[in-house]
Design an enzyme around this catalytic site. Structure first.
Site, short mmCIF file in Angstrom:
data_model
loop_
_atom_site.label_atom_id
_atom_site.label_comp_id
_atom_site.label_asym_id
_atom_site.label_seq_id
_atom_site.Cartn_x
_atom_site.Cartn_y
_atom_site.Cartn_z
N GLU A 42 0.83 -1.21 0.00
CA GLU A 42 0.00 0.00 0.00
C GLU A 42 0.87 1.26 0.00
O GLU A 42 0.64 2.18 -0.79
CB GLU A 42 -0.92 0.03 1.23
CG GLU A 42 -1.97 -1.07 1.29
CD GLU A 42 -2.99 -0.99 0.16
OE1 GLU A 42 -3.07 0.04 -0.53
OE2 GLU A 42 -3.70 -1.98 -0.06
N ASN B 103 1.38 3.90 -3.11
CA ASN B 103 1.03 5.32 -2.94
C ASN B 103 2.16 6.24 -3.39
O ASN B 103 1.92 7.24 -4.06
CB ASN B 103 0.68 5.62 -1.48
CG ASN B 103 -0.75 5.22 -1.16
OD1 ASN B 103 -1.51 4.84 -2.03
ND2 ASN B 103 -1.11 5.31 0.12
N ARG C 156 -9.26 3.51 -7.86
CA ARG C 156 -8.60 3.36 -6.57
C ARG C 156 -9.71 3.37 -5.51
O ARG C 156 -10.72 4.02 -5.68
CB ARG C 156 -7.62 4.51 -6.33
CG ARG C 156 -6.60 4.66 -7.47
CD ARG C 156 -5.26 5.07 -6.96
NE ARG C 156 -4.77 4.10 -6.01
CZ ARG C 156 -4.15 2.97 -6.36
NH1 ARG C 156 -3.95 2.67 -7.61
NH2 ARG C 156 -3.71 2.14 -5.43
#
Ligand SMILES: Nc1ncnc2c1ncn2[C@@H]1O[C@H](COP(=O)(O)OP(=O)(O)O)[C@@H](O)[C@H]1O
Ligand SMILES: [Mg+2]
Lengths: 89, 156
Positions: free
Chosen positions: B47, B51, B105
């Site tokens: 994650e 990002n 997303r």
């Protein structure tokens, strides 16, 4: 991703065979939508049995395929979402 | 103070997401985690790295940096970029909040990092970059077995 279409039931089974992350998700999405558009099924089963990894990009993938299936008048079902994957929901 | 330390730098290509999470998982295995704990770490790393690549650098190329430490039975992981930064960190951390909904997303990245790890902190300066620091305690095997035993006793 492997796909199999059962004409008599208008059933499309899409089996995801890779990890689901931001890198792989685009290819899975492209193939899934392509197969759905090509067969115009009434029922789609997304099989997660061989998925060993999934992060939040999988959530976006599933929601997006729900919408796509809805658009072409098909019902989407998820199968073999393991505990590890379910934890993301 | 630390038992072990590692540093990793790579360019912001999405094909490095798997490389990053597997490398940190390999480092974490020194604490003898369960498969479940390892999966939590892999997901959280995925994650944060995603990002940095997707939001921090967008389509530009930059360096993503990971530092990790083992301290007793704890792993501390710091993932940083020198990308565009986050204007409002509190808002960014809210479940379902995403600035890229068109790319499907989900806005669940920070929520997953928070729930899969024991602690998660975000430092960000617009124009300078973002640093996410996470930690997780990996219980030693004996303690896990003791817990399981207690569970069994209370269930019967
Ligand atoms: N490293 C980063 N650099 C810049 N912006 C970021 C970074 N990480 C997160 N963000 C911002 O925080 C928002 C929420 O992140 P997240 O919870 O992972 O959801 P998602 O990635 O699905 O958008 C992102 O949409 C983005 O605007
Ligand atoms: Mg994210």
């Amino acid at each position: 991703m492997e796909s199999k279409f059962y004409e008599e039931d208008k059933l499309l089974v899409l089996k995801i065979t890779s990890e689901i992350d931001d890198h792989n998700v685009q290819e899975i999405r492209r193939k899934a939508d392509y197969e759905m558009e090509r067969y115009m099924p009434k029922r789609v089963i997304f099989d997660f049995d061989s998925v060993t990894f999934m992060d939040s990009s999988g959530i976006g993938l599933i929601i997006g395929r729900y919408k796509f299936a809805n658009m072409i008048g098909a019902k989407l079902e998820l199968s073999n979402l393991t505990r590890k994957c379910k934890k993301n929901f | 103070m630390f038992n072990n330390e590692m540093k990793l730098e790579f360019i912001s290509k999405s094909s490095n997401e798997a490389f990053a999470r597997l490398t940190v998982a390999a480092f974490a295995s020194q604490l003898d985690p369960t498969i479940e704990e390892l999966a939590d770490i892999k997901t959280a790393v995925s994650e944060a790295v995603t990002n940095s690549i997707v939001h921090g650098y967008d389509k530009k190329q930059g360096i993503v940096k990971i530092c990790a430490w083992l301290k007793e039975n704890e792993i501390i992981i710091e993932i940083s970029d020198k990308g565009k930064g986050i204007e409002n960190v509190e808002q960014a951390k809210e479940p379902l909040y995403t600035t890229k909904p068109n790319l499907e997303r989900s806005g669940m990245g920070f929520t997953i990092m928070e729930s899969f790890m024991d602690t998660m902190e975000v430092e960000s300066v617009v124009g300078l970059g973002t640093k996410v620091t996470m930690s997780k305690i990996i219980k030693p095997k004996e303690e896990k077995e003791e817990d399981e035993f207690k569970m069994l006793m209370t269930n019967t």
